[in-house]
Design an enzyme around this catalytic site. Structure first.
Site, PDB file in Angstrom:
ATOM      1  N   LYS A  34       0.848  -1.203   0.000  1.00 18.66           N
ATOM      2  CA  LYS A  34       0.000   0.000   0.000  1.00 18.66           C
ATOM      3  C   LYS A  34       0.878   1.247   0.000  1.00 18.66           C
ATOM      4  O   LYS A  34       2.089   1.182   0.239  1.00 18.66           O
ATOM      5  CB  LYS A  34      -0.922   0.001   1.219  1.00 18.66           C
ATOM      6  CG  LYS A  34      -0.196   0.075   2.554  1.00 18.66           C
ATOM      7  CD  LYS A  34      -1.181   0.075   3.708  1.00 18.66           C
ATOM      8  CE  LYS A  34      -0.447   0.146   5.050  1.00 18.66           C
ATOM      9  NZ  LYS A  34      -1.374   0.234   6.189  1.00 18.66           N
TER      10      LYS A  34
ATOM     11  N   TYR B  32      15.917  31.188   4.761  1.00 16.69           N
ATOM     12  CA  TYR B  32      14.817  31.950   5.344  1.00 16.69           C
ATOM     13  C   TYR B  32      14.990  32.101   6.854  1.00 16.69           C
ATOM     14  O   TYR B  32      15.297  31.146   7.560  1.00 16.69           O
ATOM     15  CB  TYR B  32      13.474  31.256   5.070  1.00 16.69           C
ATOM     16  CG  TYR B  32      13.079  31.240   3.619  1.00 16.69           C
ATOM     17  CD1 TYR B  32      12.828  32.413   2.934  1.00 16.69           C
ATOM     18  CD2 TYR B  32      12.937  30.031   2.939  1.00 16.69           C
ATOM     19  CE1 TYR B  32      12.451  32.395   1.595  1.00 16.69           C
ATOM     20  CE2 TYR B  32      12.563  29.997   1.602  1.00 16.69           C
ATOM     21  CZ  TYR B  32      12.326  31.178   0.937  1.00 16.69           C
ATOM     22  OH  TYR B  32      11.955  31.151  -0.377  1.00 16.69           O
TER      23      TYR B  32
END
Length: 394
Positions: free
Chosen positions: A59, A287
């Site tokens: 999955k 940043y």
């Protein structure tokens, strides 16, 4: 004869294909070692009880490893079942030509879903009496007998009918004319923890439920309850199938289970240096300027970021390998790029490969290390590497 617009489209598509194929290792990528994957399957099969088959959980795009290729490899290596979470995942495998039995672990509750399950020869999980009735009615309309798997909740408190209330649920499925019970199963909540108390309690509840079904004349089909951790914990938990996800990818569900079998990591994450610059002291990086240089510092920019699955919370904590030598990541991790302090690497240059997860020479960086730093689990790290990172199947 092609008009100008058609010719332009064909040329643009050809250029796009060429650029993609040439660029597949130019920015960042994930490498999948299928030999390690096959070896892990064989190693895990070697510790199973004699009657036990291996169901490979593929999955979430095989935990980020690429479901189709992974499914093909594990089936060749000895897995006999596959498990997925959604109908779409099952359809993808069927469209790729995979014919092995596929268990859908998630719940399905509409006639449209049941029709798709029947059409694509998938095997659903039933969790409630209402599902039993709907599946039986829909199968009758389709003129089919559907194999179904019944889930008993023994303490996970997620999908399934609680063990002490399961007799009417299982009895109804047994009586349904258009359903065939392929298995009864449950799922452990704490199998990866050193204290086995809850695991033992869940196992006892599972055994009691099965005994109750037998006492009421219900034939017992295949049984399964073990995930990766429970599989490594004890052969007494193996029953007819084990559902192994994390461990087939070479990651242990808990450190105390690592001695049970030798596994190799299947996935590596790599990227390239795209620019190098030297910054003066007291210069902010990225940043927020959460990192500032304290001396002349050589900074390498690398073409990978949080949009690719490198968690921003690892900013100023992450370390990588450049030419076999560790280098610290500095400043805030950005959407598409990270910065490294490579002052101690005089020979580093643009184009060099950076390993974020994987090994170089004798050094190794693992998903477990990331998970521990972040206070999360390795499953989340593996599933986080996004699909704009090409998968390179080795």
């Amino acid at each position: 004869m092609l008009d100008g617009e058609q010719l332009s489209y064909i040329v643009s598509q050809a250029c796009r294909h060429y650029q993609f194929s040439k660029a597949i290792r130019q920015r960042a990528w994930v490498e999948i070692d299928h030999q390690a994957l096959a070896d892990n399957i064989r190693a895990l099969k070697g510790i199973l009880a004699p009657q036990t088959a291996l169901m490979a959980v593929v999955k979430a795009d095989a935990y980020g490893h690429g479901a189709i290729k992974v499914a093909e490899t594990v089936l060749r290596a000895g897995a006999t079942w596959l498990a997925i979470a959604t109908l779409g995942e099952g359809v993808e495998l069927r469209e790729a030509g995979i014919t092995a039995p596929i268990l859908v672990l998630g719940a399905t509750n509409t006639t449209e879903e049941i029709e798709a399950i029947a059409h694509w020869d998938l095997q659903p999980t039933l969790c409630t009496l209402a599902q039993v009735k709907l599946f039986d009615q829909t199968a009758a309309k389709l003129g089919k007998i559907l194999p179904v798997h019944l889930k008993i909740d023994t303490g996970m408190s997620r999908l399934g009918t609680r063990w002490e209330e399961a007799l009417p649920f299982v009895s109804a499925a047994h009586a349904a004319s258009n359903l065939n019970i392929a298995s009864i199963y449950s799922h452990f909540a704490t199998a990866d923890e050193p204290d086995p108390s809850t695991l033992n309690q869940q196992h006892q509840r599972f055994q009691e439920a099965i005994a109750n079904f037998q006492q009421h004349g219900i034939p017992i089909p295949k049984l399964h309850i073990s995930n990766s951790a429970a599989t490594l914990h004890s052969t007494a938990l193996h029953y007819d199938l084990v559902r192994i996800g994390l461990s087939i990818y070479g990651v242990y569900p808990a450190p105390h289970l690592a001695a049970q079998v030798s596994l190799r990591p299947v996935l590596q994450v790599k990227a390239r240096i795209t620019q190098i610059k030297t910054l003066p002291p007291n210069t902010g990086v990225s940043y927020g300027h959460r990192f500032k240089t304290s001396a002349p510092t050589k900074i390498a920019v690398v073409g990978i970021g949080y949009a690719d699955g490198v968690p921003r919370r690892l900013s100023n904590q992450l370390k990588v390998l450049v030419n076999g030598i560790f280098a610290p990541q500095v400043g805030a991790i950005t959407m598409d790029q990270i910065m490294l302090d490579v002052t101690h690497l005089p020979a580093v240059q643009v184009g060099d490969v950076v390993t974020l997860i994987g090994h170089e020479t004798k050094e190794q960086l693992t998903v477990d290390q990331w998970a521990n730093q972040l206070g999360t689990i390795s499953w989340e790290i593996l599933c986080g590497f996004k699909h704009r990172l090409p998968r390179i199947n080795l």
